[in-house]
Design an enzyme around this catalytic site. Sequence first.
Site, PDB file in Angstrom:
ATOM      1  N   LYS A   1      36.168  57.683  59.217  1.00 33.22           N
ATOM      2  CA  LYS A   1      36.266  57.561  57.759  1.00 33.22           C
ATOM      3  C   LYS A   1      36.671  58.901  57.132  1.00 33.22           C
ATOM      4  CE  LYS A   1      32.811  57.837  55.012  1.00 33.22           C
ATOM      5  NZ  LYS A   1      31.503  57.670  54.372  1.00 33.22           N
TER       6      LYS A   1
ATOM      7  N   ASP B   1      34.538  53.002  53.490  1.00 27.58           N
ATOM      8  CA  ASP B   1      33.161  53.414  53.202  1.00 27.58           C
ATOM      9  C   ASP B   1      32.364  52.177  52.812  1.00 27.58           C
ATOM     10  OD1 ASP B   1      33.884  52.769  50.631  1.00 27.58           O
ATOM     11  OD2 ASP B   1      33.497  54.749  49.787  1.00 27.58           O
TER      12      ASP B   1
END
Length: 210
Positions: free
Chosen positions: A116, A134
């Site tokens: 991420k 996320d």
Amino acid sequence: MTTTILDLLESLYGRATTGLKHNSAYELLVATILSAQCTDERVNLITPALFRAYPRPQLLAQASPEEVAEYIRSAGLWKTKSRNLVKTAQILVREHQGQVPQTRAELEALPGVGRKTANVVLANAFGIPAIAVDTHVFRVANRLGLAQAANPRQTEEQLMKAIPQAKWIQAHHWLIQHGRAVCRARNPLCESCPLNPYCRYYSQEKSSSS
Ligand code: SF4
């Protein structure tokens, strides 16, 4: 359907960008490492003093984790984050001439940088198409039906197939903004959500309550 959803998101949120304040790839990398389990607002309160103290990786690389910790204690997980920031800076200096690398593999090799974070840096520092998943992106994408996935990695893969590559970076920001403003984890504002005619979660909720 995907095109309609993306068009609506674009009309709602326009040109969106990361909420993490930064002036360089190095600052974005540091801020993104700090943002794990911490809000952007909190990170933005911390980083001005941190960047004044360590404006370049070369300076951060020479700091001790204890020194860095003094600046980031309110970020949560501060012991791990301060160690990771110093180690990451040391690798930037030792292996990348003090620059933030521009490949996923090199980014993910840095302590504290997972997929991420790597995607956030690739997209926002270098404009390289990527979709960072996320908690907001995961929730909103799966509620809307843009993805039907059990985890962030699957969600990312499905979003990359569903969304034209030219819109990956903006779509990531739109989904975050919609997740914060409307499609909240608890009590999403479905009745006033402009996307409700196209939302899988909303149609399921309606049919189960009728
Ligand atoms: S209708 Fe509800 S679940 Fe669907 S995107 Fe909007 S707020 Fe989220």
